[in-house]
Write an enzyme that holds these catalytic residues in place. Structure first.
Site, short mmCIF file in Angstrom:
data_model
loop_
_atom_site.label_atom_id
_atom_site.label_comp_id
_atom_site.label_asym_id
_atom_site.label_seq_id
_atom_site.Cartn_x
_atom_site.Cartn_y
_atom_site.Cartn_z
N GLU A 353 49.55 -6.98 19.61
CA GLU A 353 51.02 -7.01 20.18
C GLU A 353 51.32 -8.25 20.55
O GLU A 353 52.28 -8.77 20.62
CB GLU A 353 51.24 -5.84 20.97
CG GLU A 353 52.65 -5.69 21.19
CD GLU A 353 53.03 -4.31 22.18
OE1 GLU A 353 53.47 -3.37 21.44
OE2 GLU A 353 53.05 -4.52 23.43
N HIS A 384 26.73 4.00 11.65
CA HIS A 384 26.75 4.94 10.49
C HIS A 384 28.05 5.22 9.97
O HIS A 384 28.18 6.34 9.19
CB HIS A 384 26.15 6.41 11.22
CG HIS A 384 24.79 6.14 11.80
ND1 HIS A 384 23.65 6.44 10.90
CD2 HIS A 384 24.07 5.89 12.92
CE1 HIS A 384 22.75 6.22 11.60
NE2 HIS A 384 22.70 5.91 12.74
N LYS A 512 62.09 1.46 15.49
CA LYS A 512 62.81 2.31 16.62
C LYS A 512 64.22 2.32 16.22
O LYS A 512 65.00 3.43 16.49
CB LYS A 512 62.51 1.64 18.04
CG LYS A 512 60.92 1.81 18.51
CD LYS A 512 60.96 1.83 20.23
CE LYS A 512 61.22 0.44 20.76
NZ LYS A 512 61.13 0.39 22.10
#
Length: 548
Positions: A353, A384, A512
């Protein structure tokens, strides 16, 4: 301003990269028995080993030349002095002021910032003491047993990460929960575990208008009132971290239980502020102060250490080296400590950000790479899962390995096994395994010529994969504070070198805005037709399933 790529320091690094590209790290170690001492730093219980990088002494000279040409020290001083370095929002960037000792005076534009911070810390401490001691009681006279932090982004990631990392240091009188996702499942699954009579909600939203946070807070309020009934009881079970007094009071929260913070505290840097209230309640206020003290100690190191021995600067410039001169696009963070399992997610916001920007501070589109993709999981789980790609994939992915030397849970040889895996992985990534070594192994195992020929290319490891190893004496509130601040300052330095504003986040806004358009369309009586064909079809598919 001329592009960074036009500077003499940048061009020198481009030429140097061509010279150094063929070098193998295993060769550099073989030729220099003092390589570790030359490329490692020790500071207050922390060891930073950056010897397993594709660098020479000349590389570091050139990288620090680039840092100086970007005027890192002047930029650092401007931030620390409270100058408005967040240019697009015309704000100072003063999260570092939150962790200064109260004895250190600090003012910006005539405002006594130190006194303001001390006032809020005192308010937080008083509240924490009342909650922990049981003096604060709910609507039925019972003490609080559970704290629910409702926030998102910086109001969630930092406190959640810290409380997980420092779980062994909790006083044990309170459970802490975090709700961030607007998906109702997150809140519902949390509330199933709780008793409204003994639950305190912290609603963390600077504006008290954040959609996800306010939706969750209103639903939590409704859940609470199903039992408490009387809205007057809200004041005993909800507190706010906000600057919007009117909205807080309208919600039903007592103004005395509103904890403020300031515009000069960015969300992703806010755990040091009243946003850290959940941390302080869970650990106790003295432990919260130790967290602040650890961060302040790193601030002092960042401000005083020469660039050559400055841990955040070194880590930042190594990141620049790979992003801009090797074309690396991602960076892995692998904590070899289960308590740090949320640290990579926290760093994703801090780094991506901050430095996921495509224009310079003056608005010019950059012609070089900026922020990398940050990702990771704890070791040994990560070995793994994705280490195959780190070792034998086509991309070079620099990685940070983080290991506390002391474990909080000394069970048998577990920590020895954990540490051996950490050190082995950094060695394996550096050395690799050559064709000759693989062939000798297969011959020793009795493989015939055909088997060797078939398996050989699959078992070769190219090596030369760069890693930084950070060793902490112990993971505790102080060292965690230092570790977080180390990465904060690393991100800052990279932003200055890239000439971008690391302290705004306009990229969060567009989605948004469009969500606010789409929400009523999901609930409308007719199909959507105002968007592109894909978005219209997705909206209408949702409507058909949910409302038709």
């Amino acid at each position: 301003m001329a592009s960074r790529v036009e500077s003499a320091a940048w061009r020198a690094l481009q030429a140097h990269q061509q010279e150094i590209a063929p070098l193998q790290m295993r060769q550099l170690f073989a030729e220099d028995s003092a390589r570790f001492e030359r490329f490692s730093l020790r500071w207050q219980g922390m060891l930073c080993d950056y010897s397993k990088h594709r660098i020479t002494a000349r590389t570091m000279e050139l990288l620090l030349d680039l840092a100086r040409s970007a005027e890192i020290e002047a930029a650092r001083n401007a931030m620390m002095q409270g100058q408005p370095i967040n240019l697009t929002e015309k704000r100072a960037v003063l999260h570092t002021a939150l962790r200064k000792p109260q004895s250190v005076p600090f003012a910006v534009d005539g405002q006594n910032v130190a006194a303001d911070v001390a006032e809020v810390l005192a308010q937080m401490e008083g509240c924490c003491n009342r909650i922990i001691s049981g003096e604060w009681v709910g609507y039925t006279g019972k003490a609080m047993t559970d704290i629910v932090n409702i926030g998102i982004g910086g109001s969630d990631l930092g406190p959640y990460m810290v409380t997980e990392a420092l779980r062994p240091f909790a006083h044990g009188k309170l459970n802490v929960h975090f709700v961030s996702n607007v998906d109702g499942t997150h809140l519902s699954e949390t509330l199933k575990k709780l008793n409204p009579e003994t639950t305190l909600f912290i609603v963390a939203s600077k504006t008290f208008t954040t959609q996800e946070t306010l939706s969750n807070a209103m639903s939590a309020r409704a859940w609470f009132l199903q039992c408490a009934v009387d809205a007057a009881h809200i004041a005993k079970h909800f507190v706010a971290v906000s600057t919007n007094r009117a909205k807080v009071v309208e919600f039903g929260i007592d103004e005395a239980n509103m904890f403020r913070f300031w515009d000069w505290v960015g969300g992703r840097y806010s755990l040091w502020s009243s946003i850290g209230l959940s941390i302080a309640m869970y650990l106790g206020f003295e432990k919260f102060r130790q967290l602040l003290a650890g961060a302040y100690a790193m601030d002092e190191h960042f401000c005083s250490a020469p660039l050559e021995s400055n841990m955040p600067v070194i880590m930042a410039m190594l990141g620049i080296w790979y992003s801009n001169f090797f074309g690396c696009t991602s960076h892995a963070v692998i904590p070899y400590d289960q308590y740090l399992h949320r640290f990579p997610a926290y760093l994703q916001q801090l780094d991506m950000e901050s430095n996921g920007k495509r224009v310079t501070r003056d608005g010019t589109v950059v012609d070089y790479a900026t922020g990398a993709v940050i990702w990771g999981e704890p070791g040994t789980n990560s070995q793994h899962a994705f280490f195959q790609l780190l070792h034998q994939g086509t991309q070079i992915i620099p990685a940070d390995f983080i290991l506390p030397l002391k474990t909080q849970n000394p069970i048998g040889a577990h920590h020895d096994m954990l540490a051996s895996n950490c050190f082995a992985q950094t060695e394996a990534l550096m050395k690799g395994k050559s064709e000759e070594e693989v062939e000798r192994e297969l011959v020793a195992a009795g493989a015939d010529a055909a088997t060797i020929a078939a398996l050989l290319p699959h078992k070769v490891f190219p090596g030369n994969r760069p890693t930084t190893t950070l060793l902490l004496d112990e993971l505790n509130p102080f060292t965690l504070g230092s570790l977080i601040a180390l990465y904060e300052h690393k991100v800052f330095v990279q932003g200055i070198v890239w000439n971008i504003n690391s302290f705004d986040q306009w990229g969060v806004e567009l989605g948004k805005q469009l969500a606010n358009v789409i929400l009523p369309e999901l609930q409308a009586s007719s199909n959507a037709a105002a968007h592109d064909s894909s978005t219209n079809a997705l909206i209408n598919a949702y409507r058909a399933q949910r409302y038709c």
